[in-house]
Design a protein around this motif. Structure first.
Motif, PDB file in Angstrom:
ATOM      1  N   PHE A   1      -0.604  26.692 -15.422  1.00  0.00           N
ATOM      2  CA  PHE A   1      -1.701  27.570 -15.812  1.00  0.00           C
ATOM      3  C   PHE A   1      -2.403  27.050 -17.067  1.00  0.00           C
ATOM      4  O   PHE A   1      -3.630  27.079 -17.161  1.00  0.00           O
ATOM      5  CB  PHE A   1      -1.166  28.988 -16.012  1.00  0.00           C
ATOM      6  CG  PHE A   1      -2.180  29.934 -16.578  1.00  0.00           C
ATOM      7  CD1 PHE A   1      -3.358  30.200 -15.905  1.00  0.00           C
ATOM      8  CD2 PHE A   1      -1.962  30.546 -17.799  1.00  0.00           C
ATOM      9  CE1 PHE A   1      -4.307  31.062 -16.441  1.00  0.00           C
ATOM     10  CE2 PHE A   1      -2.897  31.412 -18.345  1.00  0.00           C
ATOM     11  CZ  PHE A   1      -4.070  31.662 -17.655  1.00  0.00           C
ATOM     12  N   GLN A   2      -1.622  26.558 -18.017  1.00  0.00           N
ATOM     13  CA  GLN A   2      -2.184  26.069 -19.278  1.00  0.00           C
ATOM     14  C   GLN A   2      -3.115  24.877 -19.071  1.00  0.00           C
ATOM     15  O   GLN A   2      -4.071  24.688 -19.803  1.00  0.00           O
ATOM     16  CB  GLN A   2      -1.065  25.716 -20.274  1.00  0.00           C
ATOM     17  CG  GLN A   2      -0.338  26.926 -20.856  1.00  0.00           C
ATOM     18  CD  GLN A   2      -1.230  27.791 -21.739  1.00  0.00           C
ATOM     19  OE1 GLN A   2      -2.068  27.286 -22.465  1.00  0.00           O
ATOM     20  NE2 GLN A   2      -1.058  29.106 -21.656  1.00  0.00           N
ATOM     21  N   LYS A   3      -2.832  24.080 -18.074  1.00  0.00           N
ATOM     22  CA  LYS A   3      -3.699  22.936 -17.772  1.00  0.00           C
ATOM     23  C   LYS A   3      -5.078  23.386 -17.289  1.00  0.00           C
ATOM     24  O   LYS A   3      -6.021  22.610 -17.266  1.00  0.00           O
ATOM     25  CB  LYS A   3      -3.050  22.072 -16.690  1.00  0.00           C
ATOM     26  CG  LYS A   3      -2.051  21.076 -17.245  1.00  0.00           C
ATOM     27  CD  LYS A   3      -1.613  20.120 -16.143  1.00  0.00           C
ATOM     28  CE  LYS A   3      -0.280  19.488 -16.465  1.00  0.00           C
ATOM     29  NZ  LYS A   3       0.429  19.062 -15.252  1.00  0.00           N
ATOM     30  N   GLY A   4      -5.135  24.630 -16.861  1.00  0.00           N
ATOM     31  CA  GLY A   4      -6.431  25.199 -16.490  1.00  0.00           C
ATOM     32  C   GLY A   4      -6.850  24.961 -15.046  1.00  0.00           C
ATOM     33  O   GLY A   4      -7.947  25.330 -14.649  1.00  0.00           O
TER      34      GLY A   4
ATOM     35  N   PHE B   1      -4.997  31.659 -10.741  1.00  0.00           N
ATOM     36  CA  PHE B   1      -4.034  32.674 -10.300  1.00  0.00           C
ATOM     37  C   PHE B   1      -2.818  31.981  -9.679  1.00  0.00           C
ATOM     38  O   PHE B   1      -2.957  30.923  -9.060  1.00  0.00           O
ATOM     39  CB  PHE B   1      -4.668  33.601  -9.257  1.00  0.00           C
ATOM     40  CG  PHE B   1      -5.737  34.485  -9.825  1.00  0.00           C
ATOM     41  CD1 PHE B   1      -5.404  35.576 -10.632  1.00  0.00           C
ATOM     42  CD2 PHE B   1      -7.071  34.231  -9.584  1.00  0.00           C
ATOM     43  CE1 PHE B   1      -6.382  36.383 -11.179  1.00  0.00           C
ATOM     44  CE2 PHE B   1      -8.060  35.039 -10.125  1.00  0.00           C
ATOM     45  CZ  PHE B   1      -7.715  36.122 -10.925  1.00  0.00           C
ATOM     46  N   CYS B   2      -1.675  32.620  -9.846  1.00  0.00           N
ATOM     47  CA  CYS B   2      -0.426  32.010  -9.401  1.00  0.00           C
ATOM     48  C   CYS B   2      -0.403  31.646  -7.915  1.00  0.00           C
ATOM     49  O   CYS B   2       0.271  30.712  -7.530  1.00  0.00           O
ATOM     50  CB  CYS B   2       0.747  32.933  -9.707  1.00  0.00           C
ATOM     51  SG  CYS B   2       1.104  33.038 -11.470  1.00  0.00           S
ATOM     52  N   PHE B   3      -1.112  32.367  -7.078  1.00  0.00           N
ATOM     53  CA  PHE B   3      -1.027  32.066  -5.652  1.00  0.00           C
ATOM     54  C   PHE B   3      -1.595  30.686  -5.317  1.00  0.00           C
ATOM     55  O   PHE B   3      -1.324  30.139  -4.260  1.00  0.00           O
ATOM     56  CB  PHE B   3      -1.684  33.162  -4.788  1.00  0.00           C
ATOM     57  CG  PHE B   3      -3.188  33.238  -4.901  1.00  0.00           C
ATOM     58  CD1 PHE B   3      -4.000  32.374  -4.186  1.00  0.00           C
ATOM     59  CD2 PHE B   3      -3.772  34.205  -5.690  1.00  0.00           C
ATOM     60  CE1 PHE B   3      -5.381  32.458  -4.284  1.00  0.00           C
ATOM     61  CE2 PHE B   3      -5.149  34.295  -5.804  1.00  0.00           C
ATOM     62  CZ  PHE B   3      -5.956  33.414  -5.099  1.00  0.00           C
ATOM     63  N   LYS B   4      -2.366  30.123  -6.244  1.00  0.00           N
ATOM     64  CA  LYS B   4      -2.912  28.783  -6.009  1.00  0.00           C
ATOM     65  C   LYS B   4      -1.931  27.684  -6.396  1.00  0.00           C
ATOM     66  O   LYS B   4      -2.180  26.505  -6.161  1.00  0.00           O
ATOM     67  CB  LYS B   4      -4.200  28.618  -6.827  1.00  0.00           C
ATOM     68  CG  LYS B   4      -5.312  29.526  -6.346  1.00  0.00           C
ATOM     69  CD  LYS B   4      -6.630  28.797  -6.273  1.00  0.00           C
ATOM     70  CE  LYS B   4      -7.660  29.624  -5.557  1.00  0.00           C
ATOM     71  NZ  LYS B   4      -8.947  29.624  -6.261  1.00  0.00           N
ATOM     72  N   CYS B   5      -0.831  28.077  -7.004  1.00  0.00           N
ATOM     73  CA  CYS B   5       0.160  27.108  -7.471  1.00  0.00           C
ATOM     74  C   CYS B   5       1.077  26.708  -6.321  1.00  0.00           C
ATOM     75  O   CYS B   5       1.418  27.527  -5.475  1.00  0.00           O
ATOM     76  CB  CYS B   5       0.978  27.749  -8.592  1.00  0.00           C
ATOM     77  SG  CYS B   5       2.265  26.687  -9.248  1.00  0.00           S
ATOM     78  N   GLN B   6       1.486  25.457  -6.311  1.00  0.00           N
ATOM     79  CA  GLN B   6       2.365  25.023  -5.215  1.00  0.00           C
ATOM     80  C   GLN B   6       3.775  25.598  -5.331  1.00  0.00           C
ATOM     81  O   GLN B   6       4.528  25.562  -4.366  1.00  0.00           O
ATOM     82  CB  GLN B   6       2.395  23.502  -5.110  1.00  0.00           C
ATOM     83  CG  GLN B   6       2.806  22.795  -6.383  1.00  0.00           C
ATOM     84  CD  GLN B   6       2.834  21.273  -6.195  1.00  0.00           C
ATOM     85  OE1 GLN B   6       2.564  20.765  -5.115  1.00  0.00           O
ATOM     86  NE2 GLN B   6       3.177  20.563  -7.260  1.00  0.00           N
ATOM     87  N   ASN B   7       4.112  26.118  -6.495  1.00  0.00           N
ATOM     88  CA  ASN B   7       5.431  26.742  -6.655  1.00  0.00           C
ATOM     89  C   ASN B   7       5.417  28.247  -6.393  1.00  0.00           C
ATOM     90  O   ASN B   7       6.393  28.934  -6.624  1.00  0.00           O
ATOM     91  CB  ASN B   7       5.967  26.501  -8.063  1.00  0.00           C
ATOM     92  CG  ASN B   7       6.191  25.028  -8.340  1.00  0.00           C
ATOM     93  OD1 ASN B   7       6.596  24.280  -7.460  1.00  0.00           O
ATOM     94  ND2 ASN B   7       5.895  24.605  -9.554  1.00  0.00           N
TER      95      ASN B   7
END
Ligand SMILES: [Zn+2]
Length: 136
Positions: free
Chosen positions: A55-58, A62-68
């Motif tokens: 998230f900090q990298k920008g 939103f978390c749902f876009k994260c691969q984790n």
């Protein structure tokens, strides 16, 4: 269209900061997860999700876009809120993904509006901050 500041009130984890007691209080009002740290509850300043590297990298808003997604930090927070406050961050994120942020915010407004006075029901307190009526 929703003003940008309203969109900024939705945290990366799916929390609607607009229904948080720190945002709704009169004194030392918090500006929300995406706002400045002044007046933020310590738990929010130290939040593992807000401070997450991805998230900090920008790159991820939103978390749902994260691969984790959903990571253990999010699952832990989600469980706490489901148990204590009858609200789910993961469910929020899924509906942001499905409906888009604007529609999500519109739905949130209706969901947390007091039927008595039109005020806002605080998720932590479970009642309207204006008239004290409980959420049904
Ligand atoms: Zn009310």
């Amino acid at each position: 269209m929703e003003p940008l500041n309203k969109i900024l009130l939705i945290a990366p984890c799916g929390m609607n900061c607009g229904i948080c007691r720190a945002y709704l209080r009169e004194k030392n009002k918090c500006t929300g997860c995406r706002g400045i740290d002044a007046n933020k509850p310590l738990t929010c300043v130290k939040c593992k999700i807000k401070n997450c590297k991805v998230f900090q990298k920008g790159k991820v808003k939103f978390c749902f876009k994260c691969q984790n997604f959903p990571c253990d930090n999010l699952k832990h927070l989600d469980k706490r809120y489901r148990t204590k406050y009858n609200m789910s961050m993961i469910k929020n994120l899924e509906s942001i993904k499905k409906l888009g942020i604007r529609k999500f915010i519109r739905n949130e407004k209706l969901k947390w509006a007091c039927i008595e006075c039109g005020g806002i029901i605080c998720v932590h307190k479970g009642y309207c901050v204006d008239c004290g009526r409980r959420k049904i």
